[in-house]
Design a protein around this motif. Sequence first.
Motif, PDB file in Angstrom:
ATOM      1  N   MET A   1       0.841  -1.162   0.000  1.00 36.87           N
ATOM      2  CA  MET A   1       0.000   0.000   0.000  1.00 36.87           C
ATOM      3  C   MET A   1       0.896   1.237   0.000  1.00 36.87           C
ATOM      4  N   THR A   2       0.652   2.140  -0.943  1.00 37.46           N
ATOM      5  CA  THR A   2       1.430   3.362  -1.045  1.00 37.46           C
ATOM      6  C   THR A   2       0.659   4.509  -0.416  1.00 37.46           C
ATOM      7  N   ALA A   3       1.174   5.067   0.659  1.00 39.75           N
ATOM      8  CA  ALA A   3       0.514   6.187   1.324  1.00 39.75           C
ATOM      9  C   ALA A   3       0.719   7.454   0.510  1.00 39.75           C
ATOM     10  N   PRO A   4      -0.362   8.242   0.324  1.00 40.53           N
ATOM     11  CA  PRO A   4      -0.198   9.488  -0.413  1.00 40.53           C
ATOM     12  C   PRO A   4       0.593  10.509   0.394  1.00 40.53           C
ATOM     13  N   ARG A   5       1.309  11.369  -0.300  1.00 34.89           N
ATOM     14  CA  ARG A   5       2.053  12.442   0.350  1.00 34.89           C
ATOM     15  C   ARG A   5       1.262  13.732   0.263  1.00 34.89           C
ATOM     16  N   THR A   6       1.291  14.524   1.295  1.00 32.48           N
ATOM     17  CA  THR A   6       0.664  15.834   1.278  1.00 32.48           C
ATOM     18  C   THR A   6       1.714  16.849   0.861  1.00 32.48           C
ATOM     19  N   PRO A   7       1.447  17.598  -0.230  1.00 25.63           N
ATOM     20  CA  PRO A   7       2.435  18.576  -0.672  1.00 25.63           C
ATOM     21  C   PRO A   7       2.500  19.770   0.271  1.00 25.63           C
ATOM     22  N   LEU A   8       3.650  20.406   0.319  1.00 29.23           N
ATOM     23  CA  LEU A   8       3.783  21.627   1.100  1.00 29.23           C
ATOM     24  C   LEU A   8       3.250  22.788   0.276  1.00 29.23           C
ATOM     25  N   GLY A   9       2.559  23.706   0.918  1.00 30.30           N
ATOM     26  CA  GLY A   9       2.042  24.869   0.201  1.00 30.30           C
ATOM     27  C   GLY A   9       0.682  24.591  -0.401  1.00 30.30           C
ATOM     28  N   ALA A  10       0.362  25.300  -1.451  1.00 31.18           N
ATOM     29  CA  ALA A  10      -0.947  25.206  -2.094  1.00 31.18           C
ATOM     30  C   ALA A  10      -1.072  23.930  -2.918  1.00 31.18           C
ATOM     31  N   TRP A  11      -2.308  23.450  -3.051  1.00 24.69           N
ATOM     32  CA  TRP A  11      -2.570  22.277  -3.895  1.00 24.69           C
ATOM     33  C   TRP A  11      -2.515  22.708  -5.347  1.00 24.69           C
ATOM     34  N   PRO A  12      -1.878  21.927  -6.205  1.00 27.56           N
ATOM     35  CA  PRO A  12      -1.793  22.289  -7.618  1.00 27.56           C
ATOM     36  C   PRO A  12      -3.142  22.139  -8.324  1.00 27.56           C
ATOM     37  N   GLU A  13      -3.279  22.836  -9.425  1.00 27.79           N
ATOM     38  CA  GLU A  13      -4.511  22.746 -10.227  1.00 27.79           C
ATOM     39  C   GLU A  13      -4.650  21.355 -10.845  1.00 27.79           C
ATOM     40  N   TRP A  14      -3.552  20.832 -11.411  1.00 34.08           N
ATOM     41  CA  TRP A  14      -3.516  19.481 -11.976  1.00 34.08           C
ATOM     42  C   TRP A  14      -2.779  18.591 -11.002  1.00 34.08           C
ATOM     43  N   MET A  15      -3.314  17.386 -10.736  1.00 36.62           N
ATOM     44  CA  MET A  15      -2.690  16.495  -9.762  1.00 36.62           C
ATOM     45  C   MET A  15      -2.468  15.103 -10.330  1.00 36.62           C
ATOM     46  N   ARG A  16      -1.308  14.541 -10.002  1.00 34.16           N
ATOM     47  CA  ARG A  16      -1.058  13.130 -10.287  1.00 34.16           C
ATOM     48  C   ARG A  16      -1.876  12.320  -9.290  1.00 34.16           C
ATOM     49  N   ALA A  17      -1.977  11.018  -9.486  1.00 30.47           N
ATOM     50  CA  ALA A  17      -2.781  10.164  -8.610  1.00 30.47           C
ATOM     51  C   ALA A  17      -2.328  10.270  -7.156  1.00 30.47           C
ATOM     52  N   GLU A  18      -1.024  10.327  -6.932  1.00 29.68           N
ATOM     53  CA  GLU A  18      -0.510  10.406  -5.559  1.00 29.68           C
ATOM     54  C   GLU A  18      -0.967  11.684  -4.865  1.00 29.68           C
ATOM     55  N   THR A  19      -0.929  12.785  -5.585  1.00 31.98           N
ATOM     56  CA  THR A  19      -1.335  14.068  -5.018  1.00 31.98           C
ATOM     57  C   THR A  19      -2.841  14.110  -4.835  1.00 31.98           C
ATOM     58  N   ALA A  20      -3.585  13.617  -5.824  1.00 35.33           N
ATOM     59  CA  ALA A  20      -5.041  13.599  -5.731  1.00 35.33           C
ATOM     60  C   ALA A  20      -5.515  12.744  -4.563  1.00 35.33           C
ATOM     61  N   ALA A  21      -4.858  11.614  -4.335  1.00 35.89           N
ATOM     62  CA  ALA A  21      -5.217  10.739  -3.211  1.00 35.89           C
ATOM     63  C   ALA A  21      -5.018  11.463  -1.885  1.00 35.89           C
ATOM     64  N   ALA A  22      -3.925  12.204  -1.767  1.00 32.91           N
ATOM     65  CA  ALA A  22      -3.679  12.972  -0.544  1.00 32.91           C
ATOM     66  C   ALA A  22      -4.709  14.092  -0.409  1.00 32.91           C
ATOM     67  N   PHE A  23      -5.058  14.737  -1.504  1.00 43.50           N
ATOM     68  CA  PHE A  23      -6.011  15.847  -1.492  1.00 43.50           C
ATOM     69  C   PHE A  23      -7.363  15.417  -0.942  1.00 43.50           C
ATOM     70  N   VAL A  24      -7.830  14.220  -1.329  1.00 39.91           N
ATOM     71  CA  VAL A  24      -9.133  13.734  -0.846  1.00 39.91           C
ATOM     72  C   VAL A  24      -8.985  12.859   0.397  1.00 39.91           C
ATOM     73  N   ASP A  25      -7.770  12.788   0.941  1.00 39.25           N
ATOM     74  CA  ASP A  25      -7.471  12.092   2.193  1.00 39.25           C
ATOM     75  C   ASP A  25      -7.755  10.594   2.136  1.00 39.25           C
ATOM     76  N   GLU A  26      -7.427   9.984   1.001  1.00 39.83           N
ATOM     77  CA  GLU A  26      -7.542   8.527   0.901  1.00 39.83           C
ATOM     78  C   GLU A  26      -6.362   7.889   1.624  1.00 39.83           C
ATOM     79  N   ARG A  27      -6.554   6.664   2.101  1.00 45.07           N
ATOM     80  CA  ARG A  27      -5.497   5.950   2.822  1.00 45.07           C
ATOM     81  C   ARG A  27      -4.332   5.581   1.924  1.00 45.07           C
ATOM     82  N   SER A  28      -4.627   5.351   0.653  1.00 46.29           N
ATOM     83  CA  SER A  28      -3.563   4.960  -0.274  1.00 46.29           C
ATOM     84  C   SER A  28      -3.933   5.373  -1.692  1.00 46.29           C
TER      85      SER A  28
END
Length: 77
Positions: A1-28
């Motif tokens: 299971m790959t845990a999403p990383r939360t980016p520092l600063g503002a959320w980008p307009e376009w997100m890769r799956a890893e960033t999007a998963a962190a944005f919606v607070d999914e476990r992986s």
Amino acid sequence: MTAPRTPLGAWPEWMRAETAAAFVDERSVETFRRRVGTLYPEPTRIAGMGDRWLRADLESAVAAAAGRAPADAADII
């Protein structure tokens, strides 16, 4: 299971799956991808970049899941 990383600063307009998963607070990232097409929108495929999710589309999906209408710019002004 790959845990999403939360980016520092503002959320980008376009997100890769890893960033999007962190944005919606999914476990992986895997859990996020399993819910794409049902809870979350399909990504946009960008040549040379792969799948990307638009922040506004993810926000709308979260609002809809919570039974709320997504914020409209007219409501904010």
